[in-house]
Design an enzyme around this catalytic site. Sequence first.
Site, mmCIF file in Angstrom:
data_model
loop_
_atom_site.group_PDB
_atom_site.id
_atom_site.type_symbol
_atom_site.label_atom_id
_atom_site.label_comp_id
_atom_site.label_asym_id
_atom_site.label_seq_id
_atom_site.Cartn_x
_atom_site.Cartn_y
_atom_site.Cartn_z
ATOM 1 N N ASN A 89 0.792 -1.230 0.000
ATOM 2 C CA ASN A 89 0.000 0.000 0.000
ATOM 3 C C ASN A 89 0.827 1.284 0.000
ATOM 4 O O ASN A 89 0.328 2.331 -0.422
ATOM 5 C CB ASN A 89 -0.930 -0.045 1.233
ATOM 6 C CG ASN A 89 -1.578 1.279 1.519
ATOM 7 O OD1 ASN A 89 -2.494 1.689 0.791
ATOM 8 N ND2 ASN A 89 -1.105 1.980 2.542
ATOM 9 N N TYR A 155 3.208 9.300 -11.848
ATOM 10 C CA TYR A 155 2.263 8.636 -10.940
ATOM 11 C C TYR A 155 1.373 7.668 -11.735
ATOM 12 O O TYR A 155 1.172 6.515 -11.336
ATOM 13 C CB TYR A 155 1.418 9.688 -10.206
ATOM 14 C CG TYR A 155 0.547 9.121 -9.109
ATOM 15 C CD1 TYR A 155 1.088 8.752 -7.882
ATOM 16 C CD2 TYR A 155 -0.821 8.951 -9.299
ATOM 17 C CE1 TYR A 155 0.290 8.227 -6.871
ATOM 18 C CE2 TYR A 155 -1.623 8.429 -8.293
ATOM 19 C CZ TYR A 155 -1.068 8.069 -7.079
ATOM 20 O OH TYR A 155 -1.866 7.544 -6.085
HETATM 21 N N1 LIG Z 1 -5.376 9.484 -1.115
HETATM 22 C C1 LIG Z 1 -5.699 9.348 -2.383
HETATM 23 O O1 LIG Z 1 -6.392 10.193 -2.959
HETATM 24 C C2 LIG Z 1 -5.245 8.122 -3.140
HETATM 25 C C3 LIG Z 1 -5.959 7.758 -4.297
HETATM 26 C C4 LIG Z 1 -5.555 6.645 -4.997
HETATM 27 C C5 LIG Z 1 -4.494 5.890 -4.553
HETATM 28 N N2 LIG Z 1 -3.806 6.256 -3.425
HETATM 29 C C6 LIG Z 1 -2.697 5.411 -3.002
HETATM 30 O O2 LIG Z 1 -2.973 4.928 -1.698
HETATM 31 C C7 LIG Z 1 -1.750 4.532 -1.065
HETATM 32 C C8 LIG Z 1 -1.726 5.078 0.345
HETATM 33 O O3 LIG Z 1 -1.646 6.486 0.268
HETATM 34 P P1 LIG Z 1 -2.446 7.461 1.238
HETATM 35 O O4 LIG Z 1 -3.433 8.186 0.407
HETATM 36 O O5 LIG Z 1 -2.876 6.750 2.444
HETATM 37 O O6 LIG Z 1 -1.277 8.532 1.555
HETATM 38 P P2 LIG Z 1 -0.461 8.827 2.889
HETATM 39 O O7 LIG Z 1 0.626 9.762 2.497
HETATM 40 O O8 LIG Z 1 -1.405 9.253 3.954
HETATM 41 O O9 LIG Z 1 0.159 7.410 3.272
HETATM 42 C C9 LIG Z 1 1.226 6.856 2.536
HETATM 43 C C10 LIG Z 1 2.146 6.111 3.487
HETATM 44 O O10 LIG Z 1 3.221 5.516 2.717
HETATM 45 C C11 LIG Z 1 4.436 5.722 3.442
HETATM 46 N N3 LIG Z 1 5.581 5.674 2.535
HETATM 47 C C12 LIG Z 1 5.941 6.555 1.592
HETATM 48 N N4 LIG Z 1 7.079 6.177 0.995
HETATM 49 C C13 LIG Z 1 7.433 5.006 1.572
HETATM 50 C C14 LIG Z 1 8.511 4.089 1.370
HETATM 51 N N5 LIG Z 1 9.473 4.337 0.459
HETATM 52 N N6 LIG Z 1 8.558 2.972 2.120
HETATM 53 C C15 LIG Z 1 7.600 2.724 3.063
HETATM 54 N N7 LIG Z 1 6.583 3.564 3.313
HETATM 55 C C16 LIG Z 1 6.495 4.686 2.567
HETATM 56 C C17 LIG Z 1 4.262 7.090 4.091
HETATM 57 O O11 LIG Z 1 5.161 7.273 5.183
HETATM 58 C C18 LIG Z 1 2.799 7.051 4.516
HETATM 59 O O12 LIG Z 1 2.663 6.514 5.803
HETATM 60 C C19 LIG Z 1 -0.633 5.041 -1.973
HETATM 61 O O13 LIG Z 1 -0.140 3.975 -2.748
HETATM 62 C C20 LIG Z 1 -1.349 6.069 -2.850
HETATM 63 O O14 LIG Z 1 -0.698 6.237 -4.093
HETATM 64 C C21 LIG Z 1 -4.181 7.357 -2.703
#
Ligand SMILES: NC(=O)c1ccc[n+]([C@@H]2O[C@H](COP(=O)([O-])OP(=O)(O)OC[C@H]3O[C@@H](n4cnc5c(N)ncnc54)[C@H](O)[C@@H]3O)[C@@H](O)[C@H]2O)c1
Length: 279
Positions: A89, A155
């Site tokens: 994730n 992305y």
């Molecule tokens: N929030 C949105 O709108 C959205 C939409 C579609 C997909 N996503 C995807 O959901 C997933 C979770 O994102 P989120 O929205 O919860 O964002 P977020 O920033 O709240 O959480 C992301 C987490 O990933 C961790 N992270 C980043 N780089 C890392 C690495 N190299 N190794 C380990 N951990 C790492 C961060 O510390 C953070 O805790 C991501 O893959 C994101 O691309 C998010």
Amino acid sequence: MQDLNGKIAVITGAASGFGRELAIQCAAAGMKLALADRDEAGIGATVALLPAGTETMERRCDVSKPDDVEALAEATYGRFGAAHLLFNNAGVAVSGPTWTTTLDEWKWVLDVNLMGVVHGIRSFVPRMLAQGQPAHVVNTASAAGLVSPPGSSVYCVSKHGVVTLSECLHHELRIAGHPIDVSVLCPAFVPTGIGESERNRPAELADSNPDSAFYTEVLKKAIASGKLTAADIARITLDAVRDNHFYIITHPTIKKAIEVRMQDILEERQPTNTLRLPR
Ligand SMILES: NC(=O)c1ccc[n+]([C@@H]2O[C@H](COP(=O)([O-])OP(=O)(O)OC[C@H]3O[C@@H](n4cnc5c(N)ncnc54)[C@H](O)[C@@H]3O)[C@@H](O)[C@H]2O)c1
């Protein structure tokens, strides 16, 4: 996987957003948790939100580093002896036109969003096969893995990669007759920390897109406008795991944009921009 009680979940990106809410809801379902993130303080904050008595293992892990993910798998099996539900994730986002996206950004985003999932599969799936019990892998892609909105090709490339990687993995596991199911999570905009991904950028990949301002603002507004919460996404995701759905499309309104893209391809016409941007 219908019954999660007593099973082991591994969650990367567990320090914030979707990962944190998945941890809370997996714990509520009676699961034991291996929580991984590069943000150790954030993992601690997640643990503080879990129901009393939840068994956890916390580990600093940078998913872009294969050795970190392998060490996570070793530690998970050392502690719990199994892994039943893996959430690949962790993710980051950057914005800006393709022609000024820096090589540092290509390396950073692809290494975390795409190779992080590859590393999770390479370290956990062979162990899941050896443990011989049903298991489920959920890879977090995005709506940006199903359509191609302007503003961050790096992305979109990473997330389209996660979708096709998940489809291939699903087919291979079915052909081989292995009891491991796969899902790919494709949310649209949800307010989380994703708009502040710069906090996760490694110092050695600091060269950023000089022309990112317009798309960064658009992205931040879009994320802030999201109506579903991270808790909603976690709930929809766990329901999909229980019902074994492959594509997890949390925002059904994006299906029209997917249909338009598919039609563009089939009719070999110019791609339609289905994301309406403020100009
Ligand atoms: N929030 C949105 O709108 C959205 C939409 C579609 C997909 N996503 C995807 O959901 C997933 C979770 O994102 P989120 O929205 O919860 O964002 P977020 O920033 O709240 O959480 C992301 C987490 O990933 C961790 N992270 C980043 N780089 C890392 C690495 N190299 N190794 C380990 N951990 C790492 C961060 O510390 C953070 O805790 C991501 O893959 C994101 O691309 C998010």
